[in-house]
Design an enzyme around this catalytic site. Structure first.
Site, mmCIF file in Angstrom:
data_model
loop_
_atom_site.group_PDB
_atom_site.id
_atom_site.type_symbol
_atom_site.label_atom_id
_atom_site.label_comp_id
_atom_site.label_asym_id
_atom_site.label_seq_id
_atom_site.Cartn_x
_atom_site.Cartn_y
_atom_site.Cartn_z
ATOM 1 N N ASP A 1 0.866 -1.183 0.000
ATOM 2 C CA ASP A 1 0.000 0.000 0.000
ATOM 3 C C ASP A 1 0.900 1.230 0.000
ATOM 4 O O ASP A 1 2.089 1.146 0.309
ATOM 5 C CB ASP A 1 -0.908 -0.001 1.231
ATOM 6 N N SER A 2 0.306 2.372 -0.335
ATOM 7 C CA SER A 2 1.088 3.603 -0.285
ATOM 8 C C SER A 2 1.357 4.024 1.155
ATOM 9 O O SER A 2 2.380 4.643 1.454
ATOM 10 C CB SER A 2 0.371 4.734 -1.026
ATOM 11 N N CYS B 1 -4.588 -1.529 -1.872
ATOM 12 C CA CYS B 1 -4.900 -0.118 -2.104
ATOM 13 C C CYS B 1 -5.898 -0.071 -3.249
ATOM 14 O O CYS B 1 -5.607 -0.573 -4.342
ATOM 15 C CB CYS B 1 -3.629 0.648 -2.455
ATOM 16 N N GLU C 1 -3.816 7.244 9.338
ATOM 17 C CA GLU C 1 -2.364 7.213 9.527
ATOM 18 C C GLU C 1 -1.998 7.783 10.902
ATOM 19 O O GLU C 1 -1.113 7.264 11.596
ATOM 20 C CB GLU C 1 -1.687 8.024 8.413
ATOM 21 N N CYS D 1 -11.710 2.135 1.134
ATOM 22 C CA CYS D 1 -10.284 2.421 1.155
ATOM 23 C C CYS D 1 -9.726 1.584 2.289
ATOM 24 O O CYS D 1 -10.344 1.520 3.371
ATOM 25 C CB CYS D 1 -10.011 3.907 1.391
ATOM 26 N N HIS E 1 -7.514 2.060 4.327
ATOM 27 C CA HIS E 1 -7.262 2.836 5.545
ATOM 28 C C HIS E 1 -8.500 2.894 6.455
ATOM 29 O O HIS E 1 -8.374 2.942 7.683
ATOM 30 C CB HIS E 1 -6.857 4.273 5.208
#
Length: 278
Positions: free
Chosen positions: A16-17, A81, A159, A199, A201
């Site tokens: 993932d980024s 992602c 994050e 997503c 995240h």
């Protein structure tokens, strides 16, 4: 180099980024506790959601190719992602001989779950706008009212949470408000009963999101489905020959302070140390 042994198991890299892919890692580990997992974060390219398609494709291919040059026993690549999956999967599958598993928004299971035929889609702005997402809605949720909201801020909040920083309801409420209040795209908010976290995240903030939207709205993501797909390939490939005891790491593409802050969270996910991809 470790010699092949009888305990050889598939080695799976989750890419993932940022660190959103940890939600996929968590689901995959529950499904496949015997497998080896590495985590690869392109933190130097984070985030992907607001970048041009060509840049995301080139970046994902470059990082995974560099990783494979360093770690030569990868059996399954997981593109954890939504942005990279919807854009780069065809090129990645042409490039790598090993299976490449992608992530797609859980629109089909959401439509099947919704009693009111009224669902929400929470994704990055790029995923909301992408034609791929629109095709999924048309194919699997054409008879549903679908309320789409795009947010990059929620990625940043996830994050932050994993760096042990506080997240407040006041920060989440403006992002989630379109699902809760009447408007042109959401004429009957009381009917919305299912919300897709599109997503990787966002499941990391599931408890906080649930607190804001209320217990009557069912949250759904693609983690379990992706874990089953990984299991499909894990049962069909011949592992490269490394033991389950072989150490694995969380890898990053840039050394920065965030990695230090993430260390306690990474340890909880089974990574006692991290490495920087040259």
């Amino acid at each position: 180099m470790t010699e092949p042994c009888q305990q050889a198991v598939p080695h799976i890299v989750i890419f993932d980024s940022g660190v959103g892919g940890l939600s996929i890692l968590q689901a995959a580990r529950q499904q496949l506790p015997h497998c080896r997992f590495s985590y690869l974060s392109d933190n130097a390219g984070f985030p992907y959601g607001n970048k041009p398609a060509s840049q995301v494709i080139d970046r994902a291919c470059h990082v995974l190719t560099s990783f494979t040059q360093q770690v030569k026993d990868v059996d399954i690549y997981v593109i954890a992602c939504n942005t990279a999956s919807t854009l780069a999967l065809p090129r990645l599958r042409r490039h790598f001989s090993r299976p490449v598993v992608g992530v797609v928004p859980a629109i089909k299971p959401a439509a099947l779950n919704s009693k009111n035929r009224y669902i929400g889609l929470l994704a990055t702005p790029g995923t909301v706008k992408r034609s791929y997402t629109k095709r999924l809605i048309q194919e699997f949720a054409a008879d549903c009212q679908v309320v789409c909201v795009g947010s990059s801020a929620l990625v940043e909040l996830a994050e932050r949470k994993l760096r042990q920083l506080p997240i407040t309801t006041d920060e989440l409420l403006p992002i989630l408000k379109p699902f809760l209040t009447a408007g042109k795209a959401n004429p009957s908010p009381d009917k919305l009963d299912t919300l897709v976290l599109a997503c990787t995240h966002f499941p990391l903030l599931a408890a906080e999101i649930q607190q804001v939207v209320g217990s009557d709205i069912y949250l759904i993501d693609s983690g379990a489905a992706i874990a089953r797909r990984i299991e499909y390939w894990a049962q069909r490939i011949v592992p490269a020959g490394y033991s389950s005891q072989q150490p694995t790491y969380a890898w990053f593409t840039r050394d920065d302070q965030n990695i230090v802050e993430l260390a306690p969270t990474l340890a909880l996910f089974g990574f006692k140390s991290s490495r920087i991809l040259p």
